[in-house]
Design an enzyme around this catalytic site. Structure first.
Site, short mmCIF file in Angstrom:
data_model
loop_
_atom_site.label_atom_id
_atom_site.label_comp_id
_atom_site.label_asym_id
_atom_site.label_seq_id
_atom_site.Cartn_x
_atom_site.Cartn_y
_atom_site.Cartn_z
N LYS A 229 0.83 -1.21 0.00
CA LYS A 229 0.00 0.00 0.00
C LYS A 229 0.86 1.27 0.00
O LYS A 229 2.07 1.21 0.26
CB LYS A 229 -0.93 -0.04 1.22
CG LYS A 229 -1.90 -1.21 1.18
CD LYS A 229 -2.94 -1.09 2.29
CE LYS A 229 -3.89 -2.26 2.27
NZ LYS A 229 -5.01 -2.07 3.24
N TYR B 223 -12.34 -1.72 -3.83
CA TYR B 223 -12.85 -1.92 -2.47
C TYR B 223 -14.37 -1.75 -2.39
O TYR B 223 -14.90 -1.46 -1.31
CB TYR B 223 -12.16 -0.95 -1.51
CG TYR B 223 -10.77 -1.39 -1.09
CD1 TYR B 223 -10.58 -2.52 -0.29
CD2 TYR B 223 -9.63 -0.68 -1.47
CE1 TYR B 223 -9.33 -2.92 0.10
CE2 TYR B 223 -8.36 -1.08 -1.07
CZ TYR B 223 -8.22 -2.21 -0.28
OH TYR B 223 -6.97 -2.61 0.13
N ARG C 29 -2.10 -14.71 4.71
CA ARG C 29 -2.73 -13.95 5.81
C ARG C 29 -1.96 -14.17 7.12
O ARG C 29 -1.88 -13.29 7.96
CB ARG C 29 -4.21 -14.28 5.92
CG ARG C 29 -4.99 -13.64 4.75
CD ARG C 29 -6.42 -14.08 4.68
NE ARG C 29 -7.27 -13.46 5.69
CZ ARG C 29 -7.76 -12.22 5.60
NH1 ARG C 29 -7.47 -11.45 4.58
NH2 ARG C 29 -8.55 -11.75 6.54
N ARG D 100 2.67 -6.81 8.86
CA ARG D 100 1.96 -5.63 9.39
C ARG D 100 2.51 -5.20 10.74
O ARG D 100 2.58 -4.01 11.04
CB ARG D 100 0.46 -5.92 9.47
CG ARG D 100 -0.21 -5.84 8.10
CD ARG D 100 -1.64 -6.27 8.18
NE ARG D 100 -2.38 -6.03 6.94
CZ ARG D 100 -3.46 -6.73 6.58
NH1 ARG D 100 -3.89 -7.70 7.37
NH2 ARG D 100 -4.09 -6.45 5.46
N ASN E 225 -2.11 0.13 6.69
CA ASN E 225 -1.63 -1.16 7.23
C ASN E 225 -0.70 -1.93 6.27
O ASN E 225 -0.65 -3.15 6.29
CB ASN E 225 -2.80 -2.02 7.72
CG ASN E 225 -3.73 -2.47 6.62
OD1 ASN E 225 -3.61 -1.99 5.49
ND2 ASN E 225 -4.63 -3.38 6.92
N HIS F 179 -2.18 -5.44 1.56
CA HIS F 179 -3.48 -6.10 1.43
C HIS F 179 -3.24 -7.57 1.14
O HIS F 179 -2.27 -7.91 0.45
CB HIS F 179 -4.26 -5.47 0.26
CG HIS F 179 -5.47 -6.26 -0.13
ND1 HIS F 179 -6.66 -6.17 0.56
CD2 HIS F 179 -5.68 -7.15 -1.13
CE1 HIS F 179 -7.54 -6.98 0.00
NE2 HIS F 179 -6.97 -7.59 -1.03
N GLU G 253 -9.45 -10.29 -7.59
CA GLU G 253 -8.49 -9.19 -7.39
C GLU G 253 -7.29 -9.29 -8.33
O GLU G 253 -6.81 -8.28 -8.84
CB GLU G 253 -8.07 -9.17 -5.92
CG GLU G 253 -9.22 -8.76 -5.00
CD GLU G 253 -8.95 -8.96 -3.52
OE1 GLU G 253 -9.86 -8.66 -2.73
OE2 GLU G 253 -7.84 -9.40 -3.15
#
Ligand code: CMP
Length: 138
Positions: free
Chosen positions: A10, A50, A86, A103, A113, A116, A127
């Site tokens: 990000k 989003y 994740r 993160r 954060n 993604h 995505e």
């Protein structure tokens, strides 16, 4: 179970010069790059990406932030990729992320954060297709 997921580095992490370190952690964790791109989202494109969060109170802030600077998008491959990625990035809110996760190390806040990660196999495919044509992936 699929072997692919989608990620974005990000604007906070890119702007703070953490792109190389984050890509290195992703590779070191055993993910292979299937597609990789440096780009910048317009507010319109960020809103589209989003759209599932459009009713949330943070949607405007999220769209503004995600279109505020460059991002790095990637499709990644590994067994059980969505879940494994994740785990590597940690909780959405870095305050709740485990030590050593991306993160925990690089994120500033729940909004800023750092990365993604897709939350399901279905969204990983959607995505990845949002950013990459067939020509742009191996
Ligand atoms: P991401 O995994 O990219 O998916 C949706 C994003 O919305 C999430 O990461 C956060 O960056 C952002 N988000 C979720 N909750 C909040 C919140 N309470 N305030 C601001 N941003 C949020």
């Amino acid at each position: 179970m699929t072997n692919r997921t989608f990620t974005m580095i990000k604007p906070d992490a890119f702007g703070n010069g953490h792109t190389g370190a984050i890509l290195q952690k992703i590779e070191a964790a055993g993910f292979k790059f299937i597609a990789l791109k440096l780009t910048k989202l317009s507010a319109e494109k960020a809103g589209e990406f989003y759209a599932v969060h459009a009713a949330r109170p943070f949607y405007g802030e999220l769209v503004e932030f995600m279109s505020s600077g460059p991002i790095v998008a990637a499709i990644l491959e590994k067994d059980n990729a969505v879940e494994e990625f994740r785990k590597l990035i940690g909780a959405t809110n870095p305050a709740n992320a485990d030590e050593g996760t991306i993160r925990k190390i690089f994120a500033e806040s729940i909004g800023r954060n750092a990365v993604h990660g897709s939350d399901s196999d279905e969204n990983a495919a959607i995505e990845g297709n949002f950013f990459f044509s067939g020509f742009e992936r191996i």
